[in-house]
Design a protein around this motif. Sequence first.
Motif, PDB file in Angstrom:
ATOM      1  N   GLU A   2       9.578  -7.032 -10.591  1.00 54.69           N
ATOM      2  CA  GLU A   2       9.924  -7.756 -11.776  1.00 54.69           C
ATOM      3  C   GLU A   2      11.396  -7.851 -11.817  1.00 54.69           C
ATOM      4  OE1 GLU A   2       9.456  -7.610 -16.525  1.00 54.69           O
ATOM      5  OE2 GLU A   2       7.995  -6.425 -15.365  1.00 54.69           O
ATOM      6  N   GLU A   3      12.114  -6.817 -11.363  1.00 62.17           N
ATOM      7  CA  GLU A   3      13.579  -6.752 -11.606  1.00 62.17           C
ATOM      8  C   GLU A   3      14.110  -7.878 -10.579  1.00 62.17           C
ATOM      9  OE1 GLU A   3      17.458  -5.360 -13.057  1.00 62.17           O
ATOM     10  OE2 GLU A   3      15.340  -5.258 -13.756  1.00 62.17           O
ATOM     11  N   GLY A   4      13.627  -7.843  -9.401  1.00 60.84           N
ATOM     12  CA  GLY A   4      13.740  -8.452  -8.504  1.00 60.84           C
ATOM     13  C   GLY A   4      13.639 -10.113  -8.746  1.00 60.84           C
ATOM     14  N   LEU A   5      12.634 -10.612  -9.465  1.00 66.19           N
ATOM     15  CA  LEU A   5      12.552 -11.746 -10.038  1.00 66.19           C
ATOM     16  C   LEU A   5      13.200 -12.375 -11.149  1.00 66.19           C
ATOM     17  CD1 LEU A   5       8.334 -12.036 -10.104  1.00 66.19           C
ATOM     18  CD2 LEU A   5      10.007 -13.668  -8.786  1.00 66.19           C
ATOM     19  N   LYS A   6      13.665 -11.504 -12.004  1.00 63.27           N
ATOM     20  CA  LYS A   6      14.621 -11.641 -12.961  1.00 63.27           C
ATOM     21  C   LYS A   6      16.048 -12.073 -12.262  1.00 63.27           C
ATOM     22  CE  LYS A   6      12.389  -9.133 -16.618  1.00 63.27           C
ATOM     23  NZ  LYS A   6      12.111  -8.062 -17.719  1.00 63.27           N
ATOM     24  N   ARG A   7      16.237 -11.163 -11.396  1.00 60.02           N
ATOM     25  CA  ARG A   7      17.798 -11.392 -10.551  1.00 60.02           C
ATOM     26  C   ARG A   7      17.664 -12.611  -9.894  1.00 60.02           C
ATOM     27  NH1 ARG A   7      19.996  -7.218  -6.134  1.00 60.02           N
ATOM     28  NH2 ARG A   7      21.971  -8.405  -5.882  1.00 60.02           N
ATOM     29  N   LEU A   8      16.804 -13.173  -9.232  1.00 66.80           N
ATOM     30  CA  LEU A   8      16.644 -14.270  -8.668  1.00 66.80           C
ATOM     31  C   LEU A   8      16.833 -15.283  -9.663  1.00 66.80           C
ATOM     32  CD1 LEU A   8      16.196 -16.054  -6.177  1.00 66.80           C
ATOM     33  CD2 LEU A   8      13.468 -15.987  -6.788  1.00 66.80           C
ATOM     34  N   LEU A  33       2.383  -6.811  -7.315  1.00 62.84           N
ATOM     35  CA  LEU A  33       3.367  -6.047  -6.977  1.00 62.84           C
ATOM     36  C   LEU A  33       4.259  -6.147  -8.284  1.00 62.84           C
ATOM     37  CD1 LEU A  33       4.666  -7.195  -3.587  1.00 62.84           C
ATOM     38  CD2 LEU A  33       3.547  -4.804  -4.160  1.00 62.84           C
ATOM     39  N   VAL A  34       4.216  -7.099  -8.878  1.00 64.83           N
ATOM     40  CA  VAL A  34       5.144  -7.502 -10.256  1.00 64.83           C
ATOM     41  C   VAL A  34       4.227  -6.502 -11.393  1.00 64.83           C
ATOM     42  CG1 VAL A  34       5.633  -8.785 -12.169  1.00 64.83           C
ATOM     43  CG2 VAL A  34       6.036  -9.464  -9.824  1.00 64.83           C
ATOM     44  N   LYS A  35       2.894  -6.782 -11.457  1.00 59.66           N
ATOM     45  CA  LYS A  35       2.350  -5.792 -12.376  1.00 59.66           C
ATOM     46  C   LYS A  35       2.396  -4.183 -12.240  1.00 59.66           C
ATOM     47  CE  LYS A  35      -2.236  -5.416 -14.590  1.00 59.66           C
ATOM     48  NZ  LYS A  35      -3.703  -5.835 -14.601  1.00 59.66           N
ATOM     49  N   ASP A  36       2.148  -3.831 -10.923  1.00 60.96           N
ATOM     50  CA  ASP A  36       2.076  -2.338 -10.402  1.00 60.96           C
ATOM     51  C   ASP A  36       3.383  -1.830 -10.444  1.00 60.96           C
ATOM     52  OD1 ASP A  36      -0.704  -2.762 -10.446  1.00 60.96           O
ATOM     53  OD2 ASP A  36      -0.682  -3.026  -8.203  1.00 60.96           O
ATOM     54  N   ASP A  37       4.505  -2.653  -9.940  1.00 59.44           N
ATOM     55  CA  ASP A  37       5.836  -1.874  -9.730  1.00 59.44           C
ATOM     56  C   ASP A  37       6.819  -2.855 -10.057  1.00 59.44           C
ATOM     57  OD1 ASP A  37       7.689  -0.485  -8.726  1.00 59.44           O
ATOM     58  OD2 ASP A  37       7.418  -0.754  -6.669  1.00 59.44           O
ATOM     59  N   LEU A  74       0.835  -1.388  -0.239  1.00 59.79           N
ATOM     60  CA  LEU A  74      -0.128   0.029   0.067  1.00 59.79           C
ATOM     61  C   LEU A  74       0.890   1.161   0.057  1.00 59.79           C
ATOM     62  CD1 LEU A  74      -2.933  -0.880   2.494  1.00 59.79           C
ATOM     63  CD2 LEU A  74      -2.921  -1.056   0.075  1.00 59.79           C
ATOM     64  N   LYS A  75       0.556   2.090  -0.853  1.00 58.21           N
ATOM     65  CA  LYS A  75       1.077   3.440  -0.998  1.00 58.21           C
ATOM     66  C   LYS A  75       0.344   4.618  -0.945  1.00 58.21           C
ATOM     67  CE  LYS A  75       4.633   0.949  -3.519  1.00 58.21           C
ATOM     68  NZ  LYS A  75       5.270   0.743  -5.088  1.00 58.21           N
ATOM     69  N   LYS A 105       2.266 -12.755 -18.560  1.00 62.43           N
ATOM     70  CA  LYS A 105       3.537 -12.512 -17.975  1.00 62.43           C
ATOM     71  C   LYS A 105       4.061 -12.522 -17.005  1.00 62.43           C
ATOM     72  CE  LYS A 105       7.015  -8.938 -18.951  1.00 62.43           C
ATOM     73  NZ  LYS A 105       7.447  -7.471 -19.461  1.00 62.43           N
ATOM     74  N   GLU A 106       3.029 -12.009 -15.791  1.00 60.09           N
ATOM     75  CA  GLU A 106       3.433 -12.139 -14.587  1.00 60.09           C
ATOM     76  C   GLU A 106       3.326 -13.228 -13.998  1.00 60.09           C
ATOM     77  OE1 GLU A 106       1.266 -10.010 -15.879  1.00 60.09           O
ATOM     78  OE2 GLU A 106       2.090  -7.893 -15.811  1.00 60.09           O
TER      79      GLU A 106
END
Length: 426
Positions: A127-133, A118-122, A75-76, A201-202
Amino acid sequence: HYNSSPARIRFTMGSCGTRPAAAFPGEGHTKLVASSKSAPSQSLSQNDGPSLLSIFHEDIMLTILSFVADVPFELKDGTRDPIDTHSTLTHVLPHVSKQFHKLCSEHDHYWKNALLRLVKDDPYLWEEGLKRLIFESECNALRESINDRNKARVRRGKRTKTINSQSDELDSVQNTSSDVQGNEPDSRVVLSAGNNPEPSKEEQLVHKGCQALETYPPRHHTASSSGIYQCLYQTILNSHIRFQAPVFYMPTSVQLGSPYGLHFFEPRYRLLISDCMRSFPVSARRGEEIKPCVPGLSPSSNNITTVSQNAEVQSLLENNKDIMKEHYLPTFIHAHQSPLRRNTPACIVQVRHCIIQPDGSADVFLQPVSYIWIEEIWERPGTGSLYEARGIRMPKDESEKYEMWCVMSRYGRGDGRGWAQMLPIP
């Protein structure tokens, strides 16, 4: 109580006295009784009868709770501290009742849905964290494959040349078959694609992240009752969203993508640059170009002994050159705002060029890559007041707002919303 003539209507809540009357199934807290005479009071406990929520099926309860089950840092709305780890799913729902606690602890789909949101909204962070993992999992797989082949080659060296050549052919066949098996789609994905619309994609990215986490769990990972999606969330949060590094403190103005130079002469900052450059070649400390480096997979590593191994490493690194350039260069934290405490914004900077003199002083060329909120800061013992900090990366939109505020405040102007509203930081 509300009295009317000729009948008395009594509306009671909880354990108040009431006249025994037939209630609907599942009714244990609210009773509505109409009578012409007063009834003797009876004491009923609050736990008399099942809860009203028990009339719903478990699937319906899961669906209802999914509308309010947010996770930390999701939440932001501007009402929460940007580094506040509290959320509805972790700090509210489990304490409502035993039934809610059971639903939140035994069902992992809340974390899956949160990851997809989270992957879709930010995508800048998650998404960068998932690709890095996923990239680190591929590096671990390739590193283990190279080590196993090197060990097998040493054992085969004691045998005859004929057996050696046969083993090489067998290894090549096994590697080819493993590559084919690795590229085959998972049966769960194929079944879901046949019965349901094609995964987004997510969903595909989260599924790959789960496979990477199951194959190569992170270091110091202990067994827990958490589901795979909750473990995936925690891994991305701790290894990517959170960032820990030594701190260089000097209030100044910085901007993402705008490089600048510094001269380190204090003993504590000589130690800082020495720690940052320790895992990089000696040539990187003498002013030559600093290239991204993955431990154990550098082309100059001692464990890469054949041309085929070098080709595999180069192919993997070339396909992920953006991740390499962003996360595998020497970095530290530049605390450019005062005071140096929790919630103060700081900046992650990369060392692009470095010249370390014989006395330990250094001239460095830095490039800011990301803003963070300082979550915790402490002094390293025995380092002459060298600080180390852990922070939370800012999302992309908040980074843009913070840069706008920095530019406006530099010239003594506001952005028209007032001092309290123009700050995107606490």
